[in-house]
Design a protein around this motif. Structure first.
Motif, mmCIF file in Angstrom:
data_model
loop_
_atom_site.group_PDB
_atom_site.id
_atom_site.type_symbol
_atom_site.label_atom_id
_atom_site.label_comp_id
_atom_site.label_asym_id
_atom_site.label_seq_id
_atom_site.Cartn_x
_atom_site.Cartn_y
_atom_site.Cartn_z
ATOM 1 N N PHE A 1 66.495 57.724 52.493
ATOM 2 C CA PHE A 1 66.522 56.413 51.859
ATOM 3 C C PHE A 1 65.251 56.040 51.094
ATOM 4 N N CYS A 2 64.184 56.781 51.234
ATOM 5 C CA CYS A 2 62.926 56.418 50.580
ATOM 6 C C CYS A 2 62.530 57.418 49.494
ATOM 7 N N GLN A 3 63.503 57.929 48.767
ATOM 8 C CA GLN A 3 63.227 58.924 47.730
ATOM 9 C C GLN A 3 62.326 58.382 46.630
ATOM 10 N N ASP A 4 62.517 57.127 46.238
ATOM 11 C CA ASP A 4 61.683 56.553 45.186
ATOM 12 C C ASP A 4 60.229 56.449 45.632
ATOM 13 N N LEU A 5 60.012 56.051 46.874
ATOM 14 C CA LEU A 5 58.648 55.953 47.393
ATOM 15 C C LEU A 5 58.003 57.332 47.515
ATOM 16 N N ILE A 6 58.753 58.308 47.959
ATOM 17 C CA ILE A 6 58.231 59.672 48.067
ATOM 18 C C ILE A 6 57.861 60.201 46.686
ATOM 19 N N GLN A 7 58.709 59.951 45.704
ATOM 20 C CA GLN A 7 58.416 60.391 44.337
ATOM 21 C C GLN A 7 57.170 59.695 43.804
ATOM 22 N N TYR A 8 57.011 58.414 44.101
ATOM 23 C CA TYR A 8 55.828 57.670 43.661
ATOM 24 C C TYR A 8 54.557 58.245 44.302
ATOM 25 N N ILE A 9 54.621 58.555 45.592
ATOM 26 C CA ILE A 9 53.464 59.123 46.284
ATOM 27 C C ILE A 9 53.092 60.472 45.678
ATOM 28 N N LEU A 10 54.082 61.319 45.441
ATOM 29 C CA LEU A 10 53.800 62.652 44.902
ATOM 30 C C LEU A 10 53.292 62.602 43.463
ATOM 31 N N GLU A 11 53.783 61.659 42.667
ATOM 32 C CA GLU A 11 53.324 61.552 41.287
ATOM 33 C C GLU A 11 51.901 61.001 41.193
ATOM 34 N N ASN A 12 51.509 60.189 42.150
ATOM 35 C CA ASN A 12 50.214 59.526 42.077
ATOM 36 C C ASN A 12 49.199 60.080 43.068
ATOM 37 N N ALA A 13 49.450 61.248 43.606
ATOM 38 C CA ALA A 13 48.493 61.872 44.523
ATOM 39 C C ALA A 13 47.341 62.440 43.699
ATOM 40 N N ILE A 14 46.193 61.791 43.802
ATOM 41 C CA ILE A 14 45.038 62.196 43.004
ATOM 42 C C ILE A 14 43.932 62.604 43.964
ATOM 43 N N THR B 1 40.337 63.008 45.455
ATOM 44 C CA THR B 1 39.153 62.149 45.386
ATOM 45 C C THR B 1 37.952 62.901 44.839
ATOM 46 N N PHE B 2 37.981 64.219 44.876
ATOM 47 C CA PHE B 2 36.824 65.001 44.425
ATOM 48 C C PHE B 2 36.894 65.315 42.934
ATOM 49 N N THR B 3 38.056 65.751 42.461
ATOM 50 C CA THR B 3 38.159 66.193 41.071
ATOM 51 C C THR B 3 38.820 65.167 40.167
ATOM 52 N N GLY B 4 39.573 64.242 40.718
ATOM 53 C CA GLY B 4 40.285 63.269 39.916
ATOM 54 C C GLY B 4 41.586 63.802 39.343
ATOM 55 N N GLU B 5 41.922 65.051 39.643
ATOM 56 C CA GLU B 5 43.165 65.647 39.156
ATOM 57 C C GLU B 5 44.255 65.464 40.204
ATOM 58 N N LYS B 6 45.490 65.672 39.762
ATOM 59 C CA LYS B 6 46.609 65.566 40.690
ATOM 60 C C LYS B 6 46.538 66.681 41.727
ATOM 61 N N ASP B 7 46.782 66.307 42.973
ATOM 62 C CA ASP B 7 46.677 67.261 44.074
ATOM 63 C C ASP B 7 47.975 67.226 44.874
ATOM 64 N N THR B 8 48.735 68.308 44.818
ATOM 65 C CA THR B 8 50.033 68.373 45.485
ATOM 66 C C THR B 8 49.887 68.328 47.001
ATOM 67 N N ILE B 9 48.848 68.945 47.535
ATOM 68 C CA ILE B 9 48.653 68.974 48.991
ATOM 69 C C ILE B 9 48.428 67.570 49.525
ATOM 70 N N THR B 10 47.638 66.775 48.830
ATOM 71 C CA THR B 10 47.391 65.400 49.255
ATOM 72 C C THR B 10 48.691 64.597 49.246
ATOM 73 N N GLY B 11 49.514 64.793 48.237
ATOM 74 C CA GLY B 11 50.785 64.080 48.162
ATOM 75 C C GLY B 11 51.708 64.426 49.304
ATOM 76 N N TRP B 12 51.862 65.714 49.571
ATOM 77 C CA TRP B 12 52.753 66.125 50.661
ATOM 78 C C TRP B 12 52.199 65.716 52.019
ATOM 79 N N PHE B 13 50.869 65.688 52.160
ATOM 80 C CA PHE B 13 50.284 65.209 53.414
ATOM 81 C C PHE B 13 50.657 63.744 53.628
ATOM 82 N N GLY B 14 50.620 62.950 52.559
ATOM 83 C CA GLY B 14 51.022 61.552 52.665
ATOM 84 C C GLY B 14 52.489 61.396 52.991
ATOM 85 N N VAL B 15 53.323 62.218 52.375
ATOM 86 C CA VAL B 15 54.771 62.135 52.611
ATOM 87 C C VAL B 15 55.108 62.481 54.054
#
Length: 88
Positions: A28-41, A43-57
Motif C-alpha cells: 500500500f505504500c508504493q508511492d512513498l517507497i518510490q519517493y524515498i528511493l528517488e530522493n536518497a542522496i 551525505t558525503f558526495t551529494g549524489e543519489k545513493d541506492t543503498i541509502t534508499g533501500w536501507f530507508g525502505v
C-alpha cells in the motif's frame, strides 16, 4: 533424536507483526517507497545513493514494528499492574 523447536506466544506475535507490517508497507505504500528511493542522496558526495534508499525502505517498517511492540508491552504492563493486590 533432534530437539523440537518450540516457538512461544511472544515469538509468534513478533513474526506475525513483521509479516503484516512489511506486507502492508510494500503493497500500500508504493508511492512513498518510490519517493524515498528517488530522493536518497548520499551525505558525503551529494549524489543519489541506492543503498541509502533501500536501507530507508527496509528500516522504516522495522521502526513501526518496534513502536507497536512498545505500545503492546506498555498496555500489558498496565494491565498486569492493575491486577496486583494493593497492600495497605
Amino acid at each position: 533424536m533432534a530437539a523440537k523447536l518450540r516457538i512461544q506466544k511472544f515469538g509468534i506475535l513478533i513474526i506475525v507483526l513483521l509479516v503484516v507490517v512489511y506486507t502492508i508497507w510494500f503493497v500500500f505504500c508504493q508511492d512513498l517507497i518510490q519517493y524515498i528511493l528517488e530522493n536518497a542522496i548520499s551525505t558525503f558526495t551529494g549524489e543519489k545513493d541506492t543503498i541509502t534508499g533501500w536501507f530507508g525502505v527496509i528500516f522504516i517498517p522495522f521502526l513501526i514494528v518496534c513502536g507497536i511492540l512498545g505500545i503492546i508491552g506498555a498496555v500489558l504492563y498496565i494491565i498486569e499492574r492493575r491486577k496486583e493486590p494493593k497492600i495497605s
